[in-house]
Design a protein around this motif. Structure first.
Motif, short mmCIF file in Angstrom:
data_model
loop_
_atom_site.label_atom_id
_atom_site.label_comp_id
_atom_site.label_asym_id
_atom_site.label_seq_id
_atom_site.Cartn_x
_atom_site.Cartn_y
_atom_site.Cartn_z
N UNK A 187 0.78 -1.19 -0.23
CA UNK A 187 0.18 -0.16 -0.26
C UNK A 187 0.52 1.42 -0.16
N UNK A 188 0.54 2.03 -0.61
CA UNK A 188 1.49 3.43 -0.52
C UNK A 188 0.90 4.14 0.04
N UNK A 189 1.76 4.76 0.36
CA UNK A 189 1.44 6.33 1.93
C UNK A 189 1.36 6.80 0.79
N UNK A 190 0.47 8.27 0.95
CA UNK A 190 0.47 9.70 0.38
C UNK A 190 1.88 9.98 0.71
N UNK A 191 2.07 10.83 -0.68
CA UNK A 191 3.68 12.15 -0.86
C UNK A 191 3.68 12.66 0.76
N UNK A 192 2.60 14.02 0.86
CA UNK A 192 1.90 14.62 1.43
C UNK A 192 0.41 14.09 2.55
N UNK A 193 0.91 13.24 3.34
CA UNK A 193 -0.42 13.14 3.93
C UNK A 193 -0.81 14.84 4.34
N UNK A 194 -0.60 15.43 4.95
CA UNK A 194 -0.97 16.24 5.88
C UNK A 194 -1.76 17.13 4.76
N UNK A 195 -1.31 16.81 3.33
CA UNK A 195 -2.00 17.37 2.48
C UNK A 195 -3.48 17.17 1.80
N UNK A 196 -3.94 15.77 2.48
CA UNK A 196 -4.57 15.45 1.72
C UNK A 196 -6.45 15.57 2.28
N UNK B 129 -9.58 11.60 1.09
CA UNK B 129 -8.49 10.72 0.60
C UNK B 129 -7.87 9.81 1.51
N UNK B 130 -7.79 10.67 2.53
CA UNK B 130 -6.83 9.53 3.70
C UNK B 130 -8.39 8.44 4.48
N UNK B 131 -9.54 8.59 4.55
CA UNK B 131 -10.23 7.43 4.10
C UNK B 131 -9.98 6.13 3.81
N UNK B 132 -9.99 6.80 2.34
CA UNK B 132 -9.59 5.78 1.13
C UNK B 132 -8.13 4.88 1.43
N UNK B 133 -7.11 6.12 2.04
CA UNK B 133 -5.93 5.31 2.18
C UNK B 133 -6.10 4.64 3.13
N UNK B 134 -6.07 4.55 4.40
CA UNK B 134 -6.41 4.52 5.54
C UNK B 134 -7.54 3.32 5.56
N UNK B 135 -8.26 3.35 5.56
CA UNK B 135 -9.46 1.99 5.94
C UNK B 135 -9.74 1.35 5.10
N UNK B 136 -10.25 2.05 3.32
CA UNK B 136 -10.67 0.69 2.60
C UNK B 136 -9.78 -0.60 1.88
#
Length: 121
Positions: free
Chosen positions: A26-35, A39-46
């Motif tokens: 799973x690729x972590x977003x480059x600027x996680x604070x800026x999403x 988008x965070x829900x999609x990355x972290x939970x789904x």
């Protein structure tokens, strides 16, 4: 009972020694604070829950304690291959049944190397 091959201990052990740690690669977003929150829900939970081949992270909890990746079939629970964390995701077309056993896994890796270099036996 399943036997799972630990690529660090280099032996098959009982499934009771391992814990699933979710999806692998799973690729972590480059600027996680800026999403955005969505988008965070999609990355972290789904996560997808496919029927068939899936790439997962596992941890050898009651052994070496290290994380590794595995290619597993969700229908049969068959482990096609286990490989060390940080190694690239194997091509699904090259995975063969029985490749989780140490000898078969080593042969599968040699075949993949030969194909990558353009030499196919």
């Amino acid at each position: 009972m399943l036997l799972i091959y630990c690529p660090y201990c280099e032996e098959e052990r009982s499934e009771l020694e391992f814990r699933n740690a979710g999806d692998a690669h799973i690729a972590r977003p480059a600027n996680i604070a800026g999403i955005s929150d969505e988008e965070f829900e999609e990355y972290f939970f789904l996560r997808d829950n496919p029927k068939g081949l899936i790439f997962e992270r596992w941890r050898h909890i009651h052994g070496c304690g290290r994380f590794f990746n595995a290619a597993r079939d969700t229908v049969s629970d068959h482990f096609y291959r286990t490989y060390k964390a940080g190694e690239p995701k194997p091509d699904p077309a090259t995975l063969k049944p029985g490749a989780s056993e140490p000898a078969a896994q080593q042969q599968n890796e040699q075949e993949q190397t030969a194909q990558t270099e353009g030499f196919v036996e």
